[in-house]
Each structure stands twice: as structure tokens, then as C-alpha cells.
Motif scaffolding. Structure first.
Motif, PDB file in Angstrom:
ATOM      1  N   TYR A  22       0.825  -1.213   0.000  1.00  0.00           N
ATOM      2  CA  TYR A  22       0.000   0.000   0.000  1.00  0.00           C
ATOM      3  C   TYR A  22       0.859   1.263   0.000  1.00  0.00           C
ATOM      4  CZ  TYR A  22      -4.022  -2.986   0.866  1.00  0.00           C
ATOM      5  OH  TYR A  22      -4.990  -3.938   0.753  1.00  0.00           O
ATOM      6  N   GLY A  35       2.250   1.626  -3.437  1.00  0.00           N
ATOM      7  CA  GLY A  35       1.223   2.088  -4.362  1.00  0.00           C
ATOM      8  C   GLY A  35       1.014   3.589  -4.277  1.00  0.00           C
ATOM      9  N   TYR A  65      -0.221   1.583 -12.171  1.00  0.00           N
ATOM     10  CA  TYR A  65       0.404   0.524 -11.379  1.00  0.00           C
ATOM     11  C   TYR A  65       0.225   0.784  -9.887  1.00  0.00           C
ATOM     12  CZ  TYR A  65       3.404  -3.233 -10.026  1.00  0.00           C
ATOM     13  OH  TYR A  65       3.872  -4.389  -9.454  1.00  0.00           O
ATOM     14  N   GLY A  66       0.312   2.041  -9.469  1.00  0.00           N
ATOM     15  CA  GLY A  66       0.071   2.376  -8.065  1.00  0.00           C
ATOM     16  C   GLY A  66      -1.339   2.032  -7.640  1.00  0.00           C
ATOM     17  N   LYS A 110      -3.199  -0.235  -9.030  1.00  0.00           N
ATOM     18  CA  LYS A 110      -3.271  -1.697  -9.028  1.00  0.00           C
ATOM     19  C   LYS A 110      -2.766  -2.260  -7.694  1.00  0.00           C
ATOM     20  CE  LYS A 110      -1.129  -5.725 -11.066  1.00  0.00           C
ATOM     21  NZ  LYS A 110      -0.329  -6.087  -9.907  1.00  0.00           N
ATOM     22  N   LEU A 111      -1.715  -1.636  -7.144  1.00  0.00           N
ATOM     23  CA  LEU A 111      -1.216  -2.096  -5.850  1.00  0.00           C
ATOM     24  C   LEU A 111      -2.198  -1.801  -4.721  1.00  0.00           C
ATOM     25  CD1 LEU A 111       2.559  -1.106  -5.997  1.00  0.00           C
ATOM     26  CD2 LEU A 111       1.583  -3.391  -6.159  1.00  0.00           C
ATOM     27  N   LEU A 112      -2.870  -0.639  -4.810  1.00  0.00           N
ATOM     28  CA  LEU A 112      -3.802  -0.238  -3.747  1.00  0.00           C
ATOM     29  C   LEU A 112      -5.128  -0.988  -3.822  1.00  0.00           C
ATOM     30  CD1 LEU A 112      -3.275   3.619  -3.651  1.00  0.00           C
ATOM     31  CD2 LEU A 112      -2.459   1.926  -2.017  1.00  0.00           C
TER      32      LEU A 112
END
Length: 191
Positions: free
Chosen positions: A80, A83, A181-182, A184-186
């Protein structure tokens, strides 16, 4: 017969680690693709790739050693944070397009270390899981490191070529890639 089963198990472990190394290095490739749209010199590309490789060596190694001690929650927290940082970096890239000065967000100095840390966070999590399953640490970190160096260099070089073709739109695309992409991580997608 037991020797044959042991060899198959070792081969299966090697294949698993190589696939895992490829998977955790793909973020380095995609983010490097976005960063490569800036006019990065070949010397910077080489340096960034090596530093990313070092982080992809250290992070899974730390993860493997910590795999027995830490819970899965710690790995999720780092994802998180990563992200959020990627979204901030992507927004900074997009905003620099609208500035009149020639400042850029090419990672230099400590920025290279931050960039390398961000793209290696998932290799820490992968290292945690490898540590839990007792994987061979040396094999894992060598695979993770070499794969990430190659994919980082590829992403930066391809992004560099795209910049010549796309100009300002390439820089915008790079920022959007980092933001996506950030996100997607969150927000993990169900597929």
C-alpha cells in the motif's frame, strides 16, 4: 527412485523461482517503460538497472530470512505504501508536462534508490512466501536480481525509443503507467 523424485523437486523449485522472478520483475519493466520516455542517457539506464537488480537481490533475501518471523500483514502494508508513492511519482510526471521549465523526474541520486525500492517491494513479499516454504535463498536472489536487471534495462530502452516517437504524449503515457500501477497495488483487481 527417491533420487529421481529429489531431482524433480529441485527442478520444480528452480522453475517456480524463475517464474516468480519474472513475475516480480515485470513491475520493474512496466515502470521502467514509463520512466524511459524521458531522455535518459545510456549511462543512467545502466546505473538504474544495476541498482534495481541490487534491490531485487536484497529485498527477497530479507523476505526469505524474515519469512518465518513476520506475518502476511506486513507485506500488505508495504504494498500500500508503494502504491501511494507510485501514484505520487506518476502525478509528478504528468504535472511536469504542463510546466514550462525543463525539469524532469528522471531518477537520480537518492531517487534511483527510491525507484529501486518501489519496484522491489513485491520481491520482499515473494521472499516472505519463499522463506515460509524453505526455498534456496541463493538461487532465489540470483534469479530475482538478474531478471530484474534485464527487464529494467529493456523497459528503459523501449521507453526511450517510444519517447522519440511519441514526444510529450510519451511522457504522459509514462505518468499514467505509474499511476495505474500504483492503483493496481492499492486496489487489487479480482481477475
Amino acid at each position: 527412485m527417491s533420487e529421481g523424485k529429489g531431482e524433480i523437486r529441485v527442478l520444480a523449485e528452480i522453475v517456480t523461482i524463475v517464474i516468480m522472478a519474472f513475475a516480480v520483475s515485470m513491475d520493474a519493466f512496466s515502470i521502467s517503460l514509463g520512466m524511459g520516455v524521458y531522455k535518459i542517457r545510456l549511462r543512467q539506464i545502466f546505473y538504474i538497472g544495476i541498482v534495481v537488480g541490487i534491490f531485487h537481490l536484497l529485498m527477497p533475501l530479507i523476505g526469505i530470512f524474515a519469512g518465518h518471523l513476520l506475518s502476511g500483514t506486513f507485506g500488505e502494508i508495504t504494498i500500500y505504501i508503494g502504491g501511494l508513492l507510485l501514484i505520487i511519482l506518476g502525478l509528478q510526471m504528468v504535472l511536469t508536462i504542463f510546466r514550462s521549465d525543463d525539469s524532469s523526474v528522471i531518477p537520480v541520486g537518492w531517487g534511483v534508490f527510491l525507484f529501486s525500492f518501489l519496484v522491489s517491494i513485491d520481491s520482499f513479499s515473494a521472499g516472505l512466501s519463499l522463506g515460509i516454504f524453505g526455498a534456496k535463498a541463493a538461487l532465489a536472489v540470483i534469479c530475482f536480481s538478474t531478471m530484474s536487471i534485464g527487464l529494467t534495462w529493456s523497459g528503459l530502452l523501449i521507453g526511450r525509443k517510444m519517447q522519440n516517437m511519441l514526444g510529450m504524449y510519451g511522457e504522459l503515457l509514462g505518468g499514467i503507467i505509474l499511476i495505474a500501477y500504483g492503483i493496481k497495488l492499492l486496489v487489487p483487481f479480482p481477475w
